[in-house]
Design an enzyme around this catalytic site. Sequence first.
Site, PDB file in Angstrom:
ATOM      1  N   ARG A 288       0.668  -0.984   0.244  1.00 39.24           N
ATOM      2  CA  ARG A 288       0.084   0.409   0.240  1.00 39.24           C
ATOM      3  C   ARG A 288       0.736   1.308  -0.535  1.00 39.24           C
ATOM      4  NH1 ARG A 288      -5.328  -1.135   1.320  1.00 39.24           N
ATOM      5  NH2 ARG A 288      -5.858   0.744   1.458  1.00 39.24           N
ATOM      6  N   ALA A 336      -3.581   0.042  12.274  1.00 41.44           N
ATOM      7  CA  ALA A 336      -4.264   0.437  12.453  1.00 41.44           C
ATOM      8  C   ALA A 336      -4.924   1.479  14.293  1.00 41.44           C
ATOM      9  CB  ALA A 336      -6.268   0.002  12.480  1.00 41.44           C
ATOM     10  N   HIS A 460      -6.211 -22.427  33.170  1.00 43.13           N
ATOM     11  CA  HIS A 460      -6.093 -23.744  33.621  1.00 43.13           C
ATOM     12  C   HIS A 460      -7.051 -23.850  32.605  1.00 43.13           C
ATOM     13  CE1 HIS A 460      -4.073 -27.485  32.038  1.00 43.13           C
ATOM     14  NE2 HIS A 460      -4.914 -27.848  32.751  1.00 43.13           N
TER      15      HIS A 460
END
Length: 484
Positions: A288, A336, A460
């Site tokens: 981009r 972003a 867990h």
Amino acid sequence: MVVGDVTTGTEVLVVGGGPGGYVAAIRAAQLGLDTTLVEKDAYGGTCLNYGCIPSKALISATDVAHRAGDAEHMGVFANPAVDVEAMMEWKDGVVTRLTRGVESLCENAGVELVDGVATFTGENEARVAHSGEGQGSETIAFEHAIVATGSRPVTVPGFEFDGERILSSKDALALESVPESLLVVGAGYIGMELSTVYQKLGCDVTVVEMLEEALPGYDQDVTDIVRGRAEDVGVDFYFGEAASGWEEREDADGIRVRTESTAQDGDGDEEVAVEEFNADKALVAVGRRAVTEDLGLDALGVETDENGFIPTDDQARTEQEHVFAVGDVAGEPMLAHLASKEGEVAAEVIAGEPSALDYQAVPAAVFTDPEIGTVGMTAAEAEEAGFDPVVGQMPLRASGRALTLDEKEGFVKVVADAESEFVLGAQIVAPEASELIGEVGLAIEMGATLEDMAATIHTHPTLTEAVHEAAMAARGEAIHTANR
């Protein structure tokens, strides 16, 4: 009726309503500044409308179908039917809801929203051509400006996007049907994410990449796992192949794409080999570039660097003291969440707050299968920076929770300084790596040590236990894996 030109004023003019721009606008308004946000397309920007959100929606949907149809070894027998049109409608609904949410958040904060295209006409003014035929324009005078115009896909010469045969990522996220075959040009994060999506939808996907490996910039132990999983679902890769041209096939049923690769013959001379690939469509995903053309930066007194980005300092400020740039337009890394943080900082600096950017704990994620999450330094980067790095690793094959998810490929790797045990970084390849990486990012930001992470009790059975075990391994105290 044509609305005539008017002149208005504002303390802060934000150009671009993506994750950098709208966050900057909201934060500025929260701090009591009169703020105007100009957006030419859709609030939320590329990320929300044409990138991050729609791609992750499709990744989630296709994963549901793929996993249901590939679980016989778990005792689950299914043959899911995918309604692509309904899937796209659901994806669009997610986007619409979030876009409306952005507009509502801006309005509730007191931001003035202006639909149109902004062009700077001076150091303290911009002209906005309003969206819609006959809507006229206005001139906005401002004290401070925040440029947040984002980025757009890079084109390959000869492969201009037409939305039919040659697709951008935006086009690929809006297809109404699944092509029988798709050629993906580029094995970066966009190419890797979307190639897996369409392969799981039943498309025959081939990826060509001019470099010698997928996901350049990531360590090979990371990329090997992701590439291997993509190959397992049927994606074909060809590396060292540069796309050079294409044409309609003689039967007008699809396209033929040419690629070139170079090698040395027996005499050491360079040879160029040409390959041809047939496909219905081609997706070009080679990167981009910043959107700065036609923005009037010259009038604003701001210049771009040799790569087309706007240089900024650690307060997101440009060479002009009253002008700031945030997000993709300010350069790598194009993330972003980083854009949003830069937007917050810019607004706070304008408001007189003591704010600055700290890039040591910026996480990144790739939503491949499995996901990749990284933050901070690799071991090599830590050594280059002068640290004596120690590395702890937990393979997913030793994680009870990973095995119950039918996931055994991947790992958590934690990097720390051997003497101080300060946590310096992590690389995670695992389901939900984008979520898991946040713990290490917080550790780096807070100056936590391996002892701090090791002393923290983790639930867990969870995947987060792998982060805990990797920290233990870095101290030579691993319990569930062998210490090395």
